[in-house]
Design a protein around this motif. Structure first.
Motif, PDB file in Angstrom:
ATOM      1  N   GLY A 110      22.220 -28.384  25.682  1.00 11.73           N
ATOM      2  CA  GLY A 110      21.137 -28.021  25.086  1.00 11.73           C
ATOM      3  C   GLY A 110      20.244 -27.270  25.513  1.00 11.73           C
ATOM      4  O   GLY A 110      19.072 -26.892  25.138  1.00 11.73           O
ATOM      5  N   ASN A 111      20.941 -26.207  26.053  1.00 10.22           N
ATOM      6  CA  ASN A 111      20.299 -24.922  26.655  1.00 10.22           C
ATOM      7  C   ASN A 111      19.914 -23.991  25.968  1.00 10.22           C
ATOM      8  O   ASN A 111      20.556 -23.697  24.750  1.00 10.22           O
ATOM      9  CB  ASN A 111      21.286 -24.478  27.895  1.00 10.22           C
ATOM     10  N   GLY A 112      19.153 -23.320  26.190  1.00 12.68           N
ATOM     11  CA  GLY A 112      18.285 -22.188  25.286  1.00 12.68           C
ATOM     12  C   GLY A 112      18.721 -20.524  25.936  1.00 12.68           C
ATOM     13  O   GLY A 112      18.006 -19.714  25.613  1.00 12.68           O
ATOM     14  N   SER A 113      19.750 -20.620  26.705  1.00 12.46           N
ATOM     15  CA  SER A 113      19.849 -19.613  27.354  1.00 12.46           C
ATOM     16  C   SER A 113      21.098 -18.721  26.782  1.00 12.46           C
ATOM     17  O   SER A 113      21.845 -19.290  26.176  1.00 12.46           O
ATOM     18  CB  SER A 113      20.135 -19.583  28.814  1.00 12.46           C
ATOM     19  N   PRO A 114      20.903 -17.243  26.674  1.00 17.15           N
ATOM     20  CA  PRO A 114      22.182 -16.409  25.801  1.00 17.15           C
ATOM     21  C   PRO A 114      23.449 -16.529  26.735  1.00 17.15           C
ATOM     22  O   PRO A 114      23.388 -16.729  27.848  1.00 17.15           O
ATOM     23  CB  PRO A 114      21.656 -15.179  25.868  1.00 17.15           C
ATOM     24  N   ASP A 115      24.495 -15.825  26.344  1.00 15.94           N
ATOM     25  CA  ASP A 115      25.708 -15.756  27.209  1.00 15.94           C
ATOM     26  C   ASP A 115      25.417 -14.155  27.798  1.00 15.94           C
ATOM     27  O   ASP A 115      24.950 -13.212  27.421  1.00 15.94           O
ATOM     28  CB  ASP A 115      26.810 -15.456  26.176  1.00 15.94           C
ATOM     29  N   LEU A 116      25.441 -14.577  29.246  1.00 17.48           N
ATOM     30  CA  LEU A 116      25.072 -13.218  30.266  1.00 17.48           C
ATOM     31  C   LEU A 116      26.542 -12.759  30.632  1.00 17.48           C
ATOM     32  O   LEU A 116      26.203 -11.751  31.464  1.00 17.48           O
ATOM     33  CB  LEU A 116      24.147 -13.798  31.305  1.00 17.48           C
ATOM     34  N   SER A 117      27.677 -12.835  30.134  1.00 16.30           N
ATOM     35  CA  SER A 117      28.776 -12.508  30.774  1.00 16.30           C
ATOM     36  C   SER A 117      29.593 -11.355  29.802  1.00 16.30           C
ATOM     37  O   SER A 117      30.559 -10.962  30.277  1.00 16.30           O
ATOM     38  CB  SER A 117      29.695 -13.556  30.876  1.00 16.30           C
ATOM     39  N   GLN A 118      28.602 -10.948  29.054  1.00 21.80           N
ATOM     40  CA  GLN A 118      29.313  -9.906  28.115  1.00 21.80           C
ATOM     41  C   GLN A 118      29.379  -8.721  28.788  1.00 21.80           C
ATOM     42  O   GLN A 118      28.605  -8.075  29.465  1.00 21.80           O
ATOM     43  CB  GLN A 118      28.384  -9.799  26.754  1.00 21.80           C
ATOM     44  N   PRO A 119      30.690  -7.715  28.207  1.00 21.43           N
ATOM     45  CA  PRO A 119      30.655  -6.516  29.093  1.00 21.43           C
ATOM     46  C   PRO A 119      29.631  -5.476  28.578  1.00 21.43           C
ATOM     47  O   PRO A 119      29.330  -4.526  29.327  1.00 21.43           O
ATOM     48  CB  PRO A 119      32.075  -6.007  28.615  1.00 21.43           C
ATOM     49  N   THR A 120      28.950  -5.661  27.486  1.00 18.67           N
ATOM     50  CA  THR A 120      28.010  -4.758  27.070  1.00 18.67           C
ATOM     51  C   THR A 120      26.522  -4.901  27.915  1.00 18.67           C
ATOM     52  O   THR A 120      25.634  -3.966  27.540  1.00 18.67           O
ATOM     53  CB  THR A 120      27.645  -5.067  25.614  1.00 18.67           C
TER      54      THR A 120
END
Ligand SMILES: Cc1ncc(COP(=O)(O)O)c(C=O)c1O
Length: 483
Positions: A110-120
């Motif tokens: 239910g979290n509202g955080s984005p994915d932070l693992s992206q190489p970009t």
């Protein structure tokens, strides 16, 4: 993500889009291996994964076939909240949800955080460390109240895509969108005022209003087109509504984009009753289709629209960087900014300004839009597979939230207790209502790719929903037989 997962997602997407129809034979393992330049065992693993998800069925000596699909559930109907000013409740439940965010080993559905693992995002890390290494004393000093000009300039440029022609001087940097919303509410309203909100509505907006002693009127909202203008007009006629707070682009939690003509009509209505609009555009750049939709702010000629946004969903929430374009409330907003935090952290402002100036922002956005769209397809497949048939689900047009409406009899508060024992966090629907409505709804996040763990959690959740439905059925008092 491994190669076979990538391939499985791609095939699932094609099945979802109807490129491979139910009952159709899928390409052979050898064919796919040549087509995608991957090994035979990668294709086999991808097929095993799709078999586990029950999207395909193996037929001995004939290959793989697309499994019969359950129909996609319908979209939720227009909501029907009580349309009168109410005190905002639900703080304890919101605070519990936020606490669970920090618990290790808890799966955050239910979290509202984005994915932070992206190489970009790597160039952002580099910018932060390069600026820190310069050991410039400015970084440790107070920043100017309005925020760094370098960043305000980049924000004004980004906002051109949303139809806004702004000068740097019209933008104030804030500590996330939360601070922008808080400044907007304080600049526009007084304690005791009434504000109209979409229903359901992001709990952060409502809890901020509650903090200032403001009452809300929850307005019926359609899961495809947004706030009902007819119901809003009625509310204006009956009550002294000071402002309307909306998230018109990739709404949280319903995922709609308000059509442009409705944005114009909303502004006309608000002008007629001489009120203000507080527009939250925090997801506006994460629409699946490009170019992104316009903001209501871009239509505003008399400064009554206050725009709030941040980099929390597009880049990272830990940066705590947002902005406000306060229009006619500019001077009050500057004072409120001073009252709230005085100034914003310098280092992150410079790092983000550098990241955008070097051209890293748009490629990152492009990647994230595709990434979330793919995750949504998989999540929708899994919900269809594991949940009972009589549910409704939204069709988000961007960002990473899916709203699921379960049968009226299911109480998600009880489900949440069960899920918590299994270390799974879900966001119950009542968080998104001032008066605790939507107890039969859930918001699921697809910001992270669906892992096997996620699928197990969804299967468990679906089974619990089914159990709750049956229990309710058995709890019904037998009908009294009368003469
Ligand atoms: C609609 C909406 N507005 C604002 C926020 C808060 O943003 P920030 O983290 O930048 O304070 C969120 C976060 O979930 C949100 O969903």
């Amino acid at each position: 993500m491994t190669r076979y997962q990538y391939l499985a997602d791609l095939l699932a997407q094609r099945i979802e889009q109807g490129l491979y129809q139910a009952g159709e034979r899928l390409p052979s393992v050898r064919q796919l291996s040549c087509e995608h330049g991957v090994s035979i065992s990668t294709v086999q693993q991808a097929y095993y994964l799709l078999e586990e998800r029950q999207l395909i069925i193996p037929q001995p000596r004939s290959g793989y076939f697309v499994a019969p699909q359950k129909a996609t559930p319908p979209v939720p109907a227009m909501t029907r909240p009580a349309q009168r000013p109410v005190e905002i409740t639900q703080w304890d439940a919101v605070s519990q949800l936020l606490d669970l965010r920090q618990e290790k080993d808890t799966l955050l559905l239910g979290n509202g955080s984005p994915d932070l693992s992206q190489p970009t995002l790597k160039p952002l890390w580099k910018a932060i460390s390069r600026i820190a290494q310069q050991q410039d004393e400015q970084m440790l000093g107070y920043d100017v109240l309005h925020g760094r000009p370098e960043l305000r300039e980049q924000i004004a440029r980004l906002m051109i895509d949303s139809g806004c022609q702004l000068t740097t001087d019209e933008v104030l940097v804030t500590t996330g969108c939360h601070e922008a919303l808080m400044i907007a509410i304080r600049a526009v309203c007084q304690p005791g005022d009434i504000v109209a909100v979409e229903s359901p509505s992001f709990y952060g907006i409502m809890q901020t209003l509650r903090g200032f002693g403001i009452k809300v009127i929850e307005i019926p909202t359609d899961s495809s087109t947004g706030i009902s203008l007819e119901a809003l007009e009625l509310a204006f006629e009956q009550w002294p509504v000071k402002a309307v707070m909306v998230v018109p682009n990739c709404n949280n939690p319903l995922g709609f984009i308000m059509p442009e003509e409705r944005k114009r009509a909303l502004l006309r209505l608000v002008q007629r009753f001489d009120a203000a609009i507080i527009e939250d555009d925090v997801y506006g750049e994460l629409t699946f289709d490009y170019p992104r939709p316009i903001t209501i702010k871009s239509l505003d000629h008399d400064g009554r629209v206050v725009l709030c946004s941040s980099f929390s969903k597009t880049l990272a929430p830990g940066l705590r960087l947002g902005w406000i374009v306060p229009g006619r409330y500019f001077d009050r907003a500057v004072h409120m900014k001073y009252m709230a935090t005085g100034s914003t952290t310098t280092l992150t402002q410079l790092a983000v300004a550098d990241f955008i100036r070097q051209g890293h922002y748009q490629p990152h956005l492009r990647r994230m839009r595709n990434f979330y769209q793919r995750n949504l397809k998989i999540l929708t497949c899994l919900v269809r597979k594991h949940f009972p048939c009589d549910i409704c689900v939204t069709r988000p047009q961007g960002s990473f939230m899916l709203w699921v409406e379960l049968p009226e009899t299911v109480d998600t508060h009880q489900l949440e207790q069960q899920m918590r024992k299994e270390k799974i966090q879900i966001a119950v629907g009542s968080l998104f209502s001032a008066s605790g409505k939507y107890r039969n709804c859930l918001r699921l996040s697809y910001s992270l790719p669906c892992s096997e763990k996620t699928e197990r959690a969804l299967a468990f959740l679906g089974a619990e929903v089914e159990r709750a439905m049956k229990m309710d059925y058995h709890n019904i008092e037998p009908l009294a037989i009368t003469d």
